[in-house]
Design a protein around this motif. Structure first.
Motif, PDB file in Angstrom:
ATOM      1  N   PRO A   1      -7.172 -12.283   1.851  1.00 31.84           N
ATOM      2  CA  PRO A   1      -6.865 -11.240   0.875  1.00 31.84           C
ATOM      3  C   PRO A   1      -6.897 -11.802  -0.539  1.00 31.84           C
ATOM      4  O   PRO A   1      -6.908 -13.021  -0.743  1.00 31.84           O
ATOM      5  CB  PRO A   1      -5.437 -10.801   1.259  1.00 31.84           C
ATOM      6  CG  PRO A   1      -5.191 -11.365   2.622  1.00 31.84           C
ATOM      7  CD  PRO A   1      -6.038 -12.580   2.741  1.00 31.84           C
ATOM      8  N   ASP A   2      -6.903 -10.921  -1.493  1.00 35.75           N
ATOM      9  CA  ASP A   2      -6.829 -11.300  -2.904  1.00 35.75           C
ATOM     10  C   ASP A   2      -5.449 -10.907  -3.408  1.00 35.75           C
ATOM     11  O   ASP A   2      -5.098  -9.724  -3.397  1.00 35.75           O
ATOM     12  CB  ASP A   2      -7.932 -10.587  -3.692  1.00 35.75           C
ATOM     13  CG  ASP A   2      -8.137 -11.201  -5.078  1.00 35.75           C
ATOM     14  OD1 ASP A   2      -7.377 -12.117  -5.431  1.00 35.75           O
ATOM     15  OD2 ASP A   2      -9.053 -10.756  -5.781  1.00 35.75           O
TER      16      ASP A   2
ATOM     17  N   GLU B   1       0.311 -12.814   2.452  1.00 31.48           N
ATOM     18  CA  GLU B   1      -0.151 -12.186   1.210  1.00 31.48           C
ATOM     19  C   GLU B   1       1.080 -11.729   0.446  1.00 31.48           C
ATOM     20  O   GLU B   1       1.896 -10.967   0.967  1.00 31.48           O
ATOM     21  CB  GLU B   1      -1.045 -10.985   1.529  1.00 31.48           C
ATOM     22  CG  GLU B   1      -1.438 -10.170   0.304  1.00 31.48           C
ATOM     23  CD  GLU B   1      -2.150  -8.874   0.668  1.00 31.48           C
ATOM     24  OE1 GLU B   1      -2.438  -8.092  -0.258  1.00 31.48           O
ATOM     25  OE2 GLU B   1      -2.408  -8.629   1.869  1.00 31.48           O
TER      26      GLU B   1
END
Length: 254
Positions: free
Chosen positions: A197-198, A247
């Motif tokens: 993920p970002d 995340e």
């Protein structure tokens, strides 16, 4: 927040972790824990604890207290018996995610269950990773949840394990009391890959197997990477591997 942070990937090797080795426990700590303290290694993002534990048969953690913490347990080998002061009990095994919300206060114990399987004594250790993140608010009602996700892991893709984020509403993921955090797992065969993920903060841990991390090279069993203001890299298995990824869209302050 991301614009104020310096992009960084900080690789941490397995042998550099704090270690607790006693008669019944072999525990490796990614962050300061118990008697192991380093002021520059107390957390990453919202993640306070990432303990890689192996417990001998017939042994385990006796009843002890927790407060104001979201605790997620992920078993890799063997089985772990959980009992707590709210009346919850269960056996956690590979592919079964567990979350305990300590909230206003909870007592619990965790024991290696292998010694009583099939009514016989066995010598199998239990290997699990226990992770702690802070909740959004103190003083919530203590709680417990477990969820079978073993079938979903067969795909080799990232599978949401525990989340408080709105984007996972309706998905098969245990709910945690932090709307800025989510945990994923992937069980990969050689050549399979996933994309990270970002997020402002990511934590990648390899509890078993070997992978390559795009831009950083090889990671083996027990290695980790802490990402700040970066994401989207690919992780590719070079041998059968399992990975855990947090995340996080906030960090602990103060």
């Amino acid at each position: 927040m991301t614009n104020l942070l310096k992009p960084q990937v900080d690789v941490r090797r397995a042998d550099d972790r704090f270690a607790t080795n006693i008669a019944w426990l072999d525990s490796k700590h990614s962050f300061s824990f118990g008697g192991h303290y380093a002021p520059d290694n107390t957390h990453h993002g919202l993640l306070l604890v990432n303990n890689d534990d192996v417990v001998r048969p017939g042994s385990g953690f006796e009843t002890h207290p927790h407060r104001d913490m979201e605790i997620v347990t992920w078993v890799l080998q063997g089985s772990l018996v959980h009992q707590d002061s709210t009346g919850h009990s269960g056996v956690i095994y590979p592919g079964l995610a567990q979350r305990m919300s300590a909230g206003t206060g909870i007592l619990h114990s965790e024991k290696n269950d292998s010694w009583r399987l099939q009514g016989e004594r066995h010598s199998d250790p239990v290997h699990f990773v226990q992770m702690w993140v802070v909740p959004d608010a103190a003083g919530i009602t203590p709680g417990y949840e477990q969820l079978e996700i073993d079938d979903a892991l067969l795909s080799g893709a990232l599978v949401p394990v525990a989340s408080g984020m709105d984007k996972h509403d309706g998905e098969s993921a245990i709910r945690i009391s932090n709307r800025y955090a989510a945990l994923y797992a992937a069980r990969m065969q050689p050549g399979q890959s996933v994309q990270l993920p970002d997020a402002p903060f990511l934590h990648l841990f390899v509890p078993r197997g070997a992978v390559t991390l795009e831009g950083s090279g090889a990671l083996g069993t027990g290695d980790a990477a802490r990402f700040t203001a970066t994401g989207g890299q690919r992780v590719t298995a070079t041998e059968p591997a399992e990975i855990l990824i947090w995340e996080m869209h906030a960090t602990i302050t103060g």
